[in-house]
Design a protein around this motif. Structure first.
Motif, short mmCIF file in Angstrom:
data_model
loop_
_atom_site.label_atom_id
_atom_site.label_comp_id
_atom_site.label_asym_id
_atom_site.label_seq_id
_atom_site.Cartn_x
_atom_site.Cartn_y
_atom_site.Cartn_z
N ASP A 1 8.22 44.88 -7.40
CA ASP A 1 7.78 45.31 -6.54
C ASP A 1 6.43 45.31 -6.54
OD1 ASP A 1 7.07 47.65 -3.85
OD2 ASP A 1 6.13 48.42 -5.44
N PRO A 2 5.07 44.69 -5.78
CA PRO A 2 3.82 44.43 -6.25
C PRO A 2 2.68 45.58 -7.07
CG PRO A 2 4.39 43.88 -4.03
CD PRO A 2 5.70 44.66 -4.34
N MET A 3 2.26 45.39 -7.79
CA MET A 3 1.55 46.34 -8.82
C MET A 3 0.98 47.11 -8.03
SD MET A 3 0.03 43.96 -11.50
CE MET A 3 1.31 42.62 -12.55
N GLN B 1 3.12 54.16 -10.78
CA GLN B 1 4.04 54.72 -11.64
C GLN B 1 4.43 53.88 -13.39
OE1 GLN B 1 6.00 56.88 -10.55
NE2 GLN B 1 4.38 56.73 -8.03
N VAL B 2 3.91 52.48 -13.67
CA VAL B 2 4.75 51.86 -14.89
C VAL B 2 3.47 52.95 -15.41
CG1 VAL B 2 4.18 50.03 -16.14
CG2 VAL B 2 5.28 50.56 -14.43
N GLN B 3 2.27 53.09 -15.96
CA GLN B 3 1.16 53.63 -16.55
C GLN B 3 0.75 55.12 -17.04
OE1 GLN B 3 -2.40 51.63 -14.06
NE2 GLN B 3 -2.74 50.49 -15.29
N SER B 4 1.77 55.27 -15.27
CA SER B 4 1.90 57.01 -16.34
C SER B 4 3.14 57.49 -17.15
CB SER B 4 1.77 57.80 -15.17
OG SER B 4 3.24 57.23 -14.18
N GLY B 5 4.59 56.16 -17.21
CA GLY B 5 5.11 56.31 -17.48
C GLY B 5 6.56 56.84 -17.30
N LYS B 6 6.16 57.00 -15.97
CA LYS B 6 7.11 56.92 -14.87
C LYS B 6 8.69 55.55 -14.66
CE LYS B 6 4.56 60.82 -12.57
NZ LYS B 6 4.08 61.08 -11.38
N LEU B 7 8.24 54.99 -15.12
CA LEU B 7 8.52 54.03 -14.93
C LEU B 7 8.45 52.70 -16.24
CD1 LEU B 7 8.39 52.50 -11.30
CD2 LEU B 7 10.16 54.15 -12.37
N ARG B 8 9.35 51.95 -16.41
CA ARG B 8 9.17 51.18 -18.05
C ARG B 8 9.27 49.95 -17.48
NH1 ARG B 8 13.78 51.36 -20.74
NH2 ARG B 8 13.29 53.58 -21.12
#
Length: 332
Positions: A213-215, A221-228
């Motif tokens: 998915d586009p940044m 979501q990645v920065q918050s730790g909800k996705l890796r």
């Protein structure tokens, strides 16, 4: 037969020339008045996604360049084809513009029998604006921390996993399909969503396992730790995720994929208006302020003028065709 004196002949000739000059100047005069009212940029995707984000920051700058009001109108549906069809039917006067991602060039390859417009002939490709790599991320419950580990898990138990995509035929859809094809995995489904919002909601909730998915939409979501994040799909690492490898570094040696964004108008856009929009887009995308805003969203300025953008569309369409055929992607 009536004979004209030299004076009357000259007067008649000058009068005729004046009328002709007036007639010829009328269209040019009308075009020089552009823009004299509000410009609408149609976005064929829901609010909040990457296309909408690029369109809104561009619209904000365009109103200053052209000294007129510019509004963004979301017309989502049918993988972007509802909004695109509206623009294709619009008057080519420069007051209805269109911003979309690479899906505009992908849809004709997937909906050959049902698409109601020609993605090339019914549009004027004004300029390419930006491009950005995708983030390949997984739900934190997935045990894999690298692409290679995830490939092993997919092969060992394909029924346990699934991919999400924000739309059929989107860059994320084709990137996921290309990944599964190159990894020789055929049993993992790609779940289609109507926009990045619901796709990411189910990703975070664990209903689906992975997404490309586009940044703009995935990075928070990645920065918050909800996705890796397992990888990014660009040629180089992203400065926003410096510790995340590229797909090539992760072992997929020929894998490079971008979502790109462009500005179109209806076909037969008058040349003076096209030139005015090209010039405005070039100036907007070249400003440090715009480049910084794009960088913060995970994109980079990638301006191309109309001829170069048209050639780029042709080359990308040929590449997408190869991916679609190799991965056996079919509409429905």
């Amino acid at each position: 037969m009536k004979h004209l004196t030299r004076r009357s002949f000259l007067n008649a000739a000058l009068g005729a020339a004046g009328v002709a000059a007036t007639v010829l100047a009328a269209p040019a005069l009308a075009q020089s008045d552009y823009p004299s009212r509000t410009i609408t940029i149609v976005v064929p995707q829901p609010p909040g996604g990457s296309v909408d984000g690029v369109a809104r920051i561009f619209a904000d700058k365009l109103k200053n360049e052209l000294h007129t009001s510019v509004v963004v109108e979301n017309r989502p549906g049918a993988s972007g084809m509802i909004g695109a069809a509206h623009v294709a039917r619009s008057k080519p006067d420069g007051y209805t513009l269109y911003i979309n991602a690479s899906i505009h060039s992908i849809n004709p390859l997937l909906y050959k029998k049902t698409i109601s417009f020609d993605a090339v002939k019914d549009f004027t490709a004004v300029s390419m604006l930006a491009k950005g790599a995708l983030i390949f991320s997984v739900n934190p419950k997935v045990q894999a921390h690298t692409v290679a580990q995830f490939v092993d898990q997919l092969k060992a138990d394909p029924d346990k996993f699934s991919f999400a995509t924000s739309g059929f035929g989107s860059a994320g859809h084709l990137a996921a399909a290309q990944f599964l094809h190159e990894a020789h995995i055929s049993k993992v489904p790609i779940v289609l969503y109507k926009g990045a919002g619901p796709a990411l909601q189910d990703m975070v909730g664990g209903q689906v396992s992975a997404i490309m998915d586009p940044m703009l939409s995935s990075l928070p979501q990645v920065q918050s730790g909800k996705l890796r994040a397992l990888a990014v799909t660009g040629a180089e690492r992203s400065p926003l995720l410096p510790d995340v490898p590229t797909m090539r570094e992760a072992g997929m040696k020929d894998f490079e994929f971008y979502s790109w964004y462009g500005l179109w108008a209806p076909a037969a856009l008058p040349a003076p208006i096209l030139k005015q929009l090209e010039t405005a887009a070039a100036h907007i995308m070249d400003t440090p302020a715009m480049q910084q805003r794009l960088k913060a969203m995970g994109f980079e300025s990638a301006y191309k003028n109309s001829p170069d953008f048209t050639a780029y569309i042709d080359s990308e369409t040929a590449r997408y065709k190869q991916i679609i055929e190799a991965a056996h992607i079919t509409a429905g």
